[in-house]
Scaffold this motif. Structure first.
Motif, PDB file in Angstrom:
ATOM      1  N   MET A   1       0.839  -1.198   0.000  1.00  0.00           N
ATOM      2  CA  MET A   1       0.000   0.000   0.000  1.00  0.00           C
ATOM      3  C   MET A   1       0.874   1.249   0.000  1.00  0.00           C
ATOM      4  N   ARG A   2       0.470   2.218  -0.813  1.00  0.00           N
ATOM      5  CA  ARG A   2       1.113   3.526  -0.845  1.00  0.00           C
ATOM      6  C   ARG A   2       0.009   4.535  -0.565  1.00  0.00           C
ATOM      7  N   LEU A   3       0.071   5.160   0.609  1.00  0.00           N
ATOM      8  CA  LEU A   3      -1.041   5.954   1.112  1.00  0.00           C
ATOM      9  C   LEU A   3      -0.765   7.448   0.989  1.00  0.00           C
ATOM     10  N   ALA A   4      -1.680   8.167   0.354  1.00  0.00           N
ATOM     11  CA  ALA A   4      -1.639   9.632   0.306  1.00  0.00           C
ATOM     12  C   ALA A   4      -2.707  10.170   1.244  1.00  0.00           C
ATOM     13  N   ILE A   5      -2.296  11.031   2.181  1.00  0.00           N
ATOM     14  CA  ILE A   5      -3.221  11.612   3.153  1.00  0.00           C
ATOM     15  C   ILE A   5      -3.389  13.095   2.848  1.00  0.00           C
ATOM     16  N   PHE A   6      -4.631  13.528   2.691  1.00  0.00           N
ATOM     17  CA  PHE A   6      -4.942  14.939   2.493  1.00  0.00           C
ATOM     18  C   PHE A   6      -5.633  15.450   3.753  1.00  0.00           C
ATOM     19  N   THR A   7      -5.015  16.437   4.405  1.00  0.00           N
ATOM     20  CA  THR A   7      -5.537  16.923   5.682  1.00  0.00           C
ATOM     21  C   THR A   7      -5.308  18.418   5.821  1.00  0.00           C
ATOM     22  N   ASP A   8      -6.217  19.084   6.518  1.00  0.00           N
ATOM     23  CA  ASP A   8      -6.079  20.517   6.785  1.00  0.00           C
ATOM     24  C   ASP A   8      -5.438  20.794   8.139  1.00  0.00           C
ATOM     25  N   THR A   9      -4.965  19.765   8.808  1.00  0.00           N
ATOM     26  CA  THR A   9      -4.217  19.942  10.050  1.00  0.00           C
ATOM     27  C   THR A   9      -3.261  18.765  10.219  1.00  0.00           C
ATOM     28  N   TYR A  10      -2.034  19.075  10.608  1.00  0.00           N
ATOM     29  CA  TYR A  10      -1.022  18.026  10.760  1.00  0.00           C
ATOM     30  C   TYR A  10       0.079  18.559  11.667  1.00  0.00           C
ATOM     31  N   MET A  36       2.593   9.655   1.981  1.00  0.00           N
ATOM     32  CA  MET A  36       2.822  11.051   1.630  1.00  0.00           C
ATOM     33  C   MET A  36       1.655  11.863   2.162  1.00  0.00           C
ATOM     34  N   VAL A  37       1.963  12.972   2.866  1.00  0.00           N
ATOM     35  CA  VAL A  37       0.946  13.818   3.473  1.00  0.00           C
ATOM     36  C   VAL A  37       0.887  15.144   2.727  1.00  0.00           C
ATOM     37  N   PHE A  38      -0.319  15.587   2.406  1.00  0.00           N
ATOM     38  CA  PHE A  38      -0.559  16.904   1.814  1.00  0.00           C
ATOM     39  C   PHE A  38      -1.272  17.740   2.870  1.00  0.00           C
ATOM     40  N   ALA A  39      -0.634  18.814   3.329  1.00  0.00           N
ATOM     41  CA  ALA A  39      -1.151  19.558   4.476  1.00  0.00           C
ATOM     42  C   ALA A  39      -0.807  21.036   4.352  1.00  0.00           C
ATOM     43  N   GLN A  87       2.569   7.812  -6.872  1.00  0.00           N
ATOM     44  CA  GLN A  87       1.663   6.769  -7.358  1.00  0.00           C
ATOM     45  C   GLN A  87       0.920   6.071  -6.209  1.00  0.00           C
ATOM     46  N   PRO A  88       0.059   6.771  -5.504  1.00  0.00           N
ATOM     47  CA  PRO A  88      -0.644   6.162  -4.372  1.00  0.00           C
ATOM     48  C   PRO A  88      -1.622   5.076  -4.819  1.00  0.00           C
ATOM     49  N   THR A  89      -1.805   4.094  -3.952  1.00  0.00           N
ATOM     50  CA  THR A  89      -2.803   3.048  -4.193  1.00  0.00           C
ATOM     51  C   THR A  89      -4.050   3.256  -3.346  1.00  0.00           C
ATOM     52  N   LEU A  90      -4.004   4.231  -2.414  1.00  0.00           N
ATOM     53  CA  LEU A  90      -5.150   4.560  -1.578  1.00  0.00           C
ATOM     54  C   LEU A  90      -5.021   6.011  -1.143  1.00  0.00           C
ATOM     55  N   ILE A  91      -6.134   6.745  -1.150  1.00  0.00           N
ATOM     56  CA  ILE A  91      -6.156   8.131  -0.675  1.00  0.00           C
ATOM     57  C   ILE A  91      -7.032   8.199   0.566  1.00  0.00           C
ATOM     58  N   HIS A  92      -6.515   8.905   1.579  1.00  0.00           N
ATOM     59  CA  HIS A  92      -7.230   9.110   2.842  1.00  0.00           C
ATOM     60  C   HIS A  92      -7.458  10.608   2.995  1.00  0.00           C
ATOM     61  N   VAL A  93      -8.731  11.030   3.020  1.00  0.00           N
ATOM     62  CA  VAL A  93      -9.056  12.432   3.290  1.00  0.00           C
ATOM     63  C   VAL A  93      -9.447  12.530   4.761  1.00  0.00           C
ATOM     64  N   ALA A  94      -8.714  13.362   5.493  1.00  0.00           N
ATOM     65  CA  ALA A  94      -8.876  13.414   6.950  1.00  0.00           C
ATOM     66  C   ALA A  94      -9.700  14.599   7.418  1.00  0.00           C
ATOM     67  N   ASN A  98     -10.292  22.334   2.204  1.00  0.00           N
ATOM     68  CA  ASN A  98      -9.603  22.470   0.924  1.00  0.00           C
ATOM     69  C   ASN A  98      -8.727  21.275   0.568  1.00  0.00           C
ATOM     70  N   MET A  99      -7.887  20.823   1.502  1.00  0.00           N
ATOM     71  CA  MET A  99      -7.017  19.699   1.188  1.00  0.00           C
ATOM     72  C   MET A  99      -7.832  18.427   0.961  1.00  0.00           C
ATOM     73  N   GLY A 100      -8.877  18.251   1.769  1.00  0.00           N
ATOM     74  CA  GLY A 100      -9.742  17.087   1.567  1.00  0.00           C
ATOM     75  C   GLY A 100     -10.398  17.111   0.195  1.00  0.00           C
ATOM     76  N   LEU A 101     -10.831  18.288  -0.254  1.00  0.00           N
ATOM     77  CA  LEU A 101     -11.442  18.402  -1.580  1.00  0.00           C
ATOM     78  C   LEU A 101     -10.446  18.021  -2.676  1.00  0.00           C
ATOM     79  N   PHE A 102      -9.191  18.412  -2.511  1.00  0.00           N
ATOM     80  CA  PHE A 102      -8.169  18.015  -3.477  1.00  0.00           C
ATOM     81  C   PHE A 102      -8.021  16.497  -3.494  1.00  0.00           C
ATOM     82  N   GLY A 103      -8.018  15.883  -2.309  1.00  0.00           N
ATOM     83  CA  GLY A 103      -7.904  14.434  -2.239  1.00  0.00           C
ATOM     84  C   GLY A 103      -9.029  13.738  -2.959  1.00  0.00           C
ATOM     85  N   ILE A 104     -10.262  14.206  -2.752  1.00  0.00           N
ATOM     86  CA  ILE A 104     -11.417  13.616  -3.431  1.00  0.00           C
ATOM     87  C   ILE A 104     -11.305  13.793  -4.942  1.00  0.00           C
TER      88      ILE A 104
END
Length: 394
Positions: A1-10, A36-39, A87-94, A98-104
């Motif tokens: 698994m390669r996990l990308a997390i999109f969150t507005d707080t970290y 990989m975290v996008f925050a 190249q994520p295999t799963l996206i987690h919107v936390a 805004n960041m969650g919308l990008f993840g979706i």
């Protein structure tokens, strides 16, 4: 698994969501899973923050309902480039901003399996800011935001029940409980040696009531102050400590100074000082009725301090009344003051509740919780929904 997390707080933000995500990514790293975290850029200076997790940061500004949760202004070009490389295999919107919308957006565009975590009852914050009229719009948005998620993880059974009651499908909801690090939160402190900021000091003869958390309207800190004020009029040896910061800090402290209340505002406290405060207190008083979990309640229990909380939300999932703490009617000054009186008059019961709280906390292992969560993420990644991962390309 390669996990990308999109969150507005970290991390290094210090709210419960940021800390939980930090522990989660650290656990995944130790399992050999790439994350990989996008925050947003943090509010505080993070030049000294060391992390082995890839974190993409973006310009941000504070969200008015919850300043610790920042609204990012992400540039889609670096987001897309980072995802191309990762190249994520799963996206987690936390978070649902805004960041969650990008993840979706990227999950839909590239057909990547999507999961979400629901951390905060923002609708319960609205009345404190005279924004009740936004509740229906907010719920419509939240329902839309989560509609494509294979799984939605919530902090407590009561949160799950509330969402099911609003028509969310129960089979997509599962509980992501919160844990405790027993090497960080544990009993024992020499009260007279406790170093408090400023001119404050506490003695072994005093009855110490503690509040830890954000100082904002939805936390009902004013209820805690009112309850303590009523209680202490009969007990001049009582003192209250408030550890935390937030938009209400100045107003609350000015009131206590004006009324000459024995309440000391300590500001934000981090470990190990925070643990010492918990361990030194006789009672942890937490009146917030808006929690989906309430991490501070479990922290107080782990330091063997008797807990008095609101009979609402996630706190009521952690505290069993009369077993490992006391629960009070939300918003009732009299109920909280009576609980303080009861624990003052009955030190044996106070000790029994504290001991049972300690025992409860020691069964809440982060590794056990994260191990189960990882299995669920892997299941969501492989799923039987028929979604095929499409590699991201330009």
């Amino acid at each position: 698994m390669r996990l990308a997390i999109f969150t507005d707080t970290y991390e290094p933000e210090v709210n419960g969501v940021a800390r939980t995500l930090g522990r989660w990514t650290d656990f995944l790293r130790r399992q050999g899973i790439e994350v990989m975290v996008f925050a947003p850029d943090p509010a505080m200076d993070n030049t000294s923050l060391q992390t082995s997790i890839q974190v993409q940061r973006f310009t941000s500004f504070p969200f008015f309902l919850y300043p610790e949760c920042r609204l990012a202004v992400p540039n889609p070009v670096p987001v897309r480039r980072a995802l191309q490389l990762f190249q994520p295999t799963l996206i987690h919107v936390a978070t649902p901003f805004n960041m969650g919308l990008f993840g979706i957006h990227y999950a839909k565009k590239y057909r990547i399996p999507l999961v979400a975590s629901y951390h905060t009852h923002f609708d319960r914050y609205l009345p404190y800011y005279n924004l009740q009229w936004m509740a229906k719009l907010l719920w419509r948005y939240l329902e839309w935001f989560h509609q494509e998620c294979r799984m939605i993880f919530v902090p407590s059974p009561s949160t799950k029940a509330q969402l099911v009651g609003r028509g969310w499908r129960g089979e997509r909801l599962d509980v992501w409980a919160r844990g405790i690090k027993t090497d960080q939160f544990y009993p024992g402190v020499e009260r007279t040696a406790l170093q408090l900021p400023g001119p404050y000091a506490i003695t072994s003869e005093q009855f110490v009531v503690l509040y830890v958390g954000r100082l904002s309207p939805e936390k009902d800190v004013g209820i805690a102050i009112d309850a303590f004020d009523k209680f202490r009029k009969s007990h001049p040896n009582a003192v209250m400590l408030i550890a935390g910061d937030g938009p209400s800090a100045g107003e609350l402290e000015a009131r206590c100074n004006r009324e000459q209340l024995p309440i000391h505002f300590l500001g934000f406290q981090s470990l190990p000082a925070l643990r010492e405060l918990y361990a030194a207190a006789d009672v942890f008083l937490f009146p917030s009725a808006t929690e989906t979990f309430g991490n501070v309640v479990l922290e107080a229990m782990a330091c063997e301090t008797a807990v008095v909380g609101a009979r609402a939300g996630g706190v009521a999932d952690t505290v069993t009344h009369g077993v490992n703490g006391l629960l009070c009617d939300p918003g009732s000054v009299d109920s909280f003051a009576d609980a303080l009186e009861r624990l003052y008059q009955e030190p044996e019961e106070r000790g029994r509740l504290a001991a049972r709280g300690l025992a409860y906390s020691r069964n809440q292992s982060w590794d056990a919780i994260f191990g189960r969560l990882l299995s669920q993420f892997l299941e969501a990644e492989s799923g039987n929904i028929g979604t095929i991962v499409q590699h991201i390309s330009t």
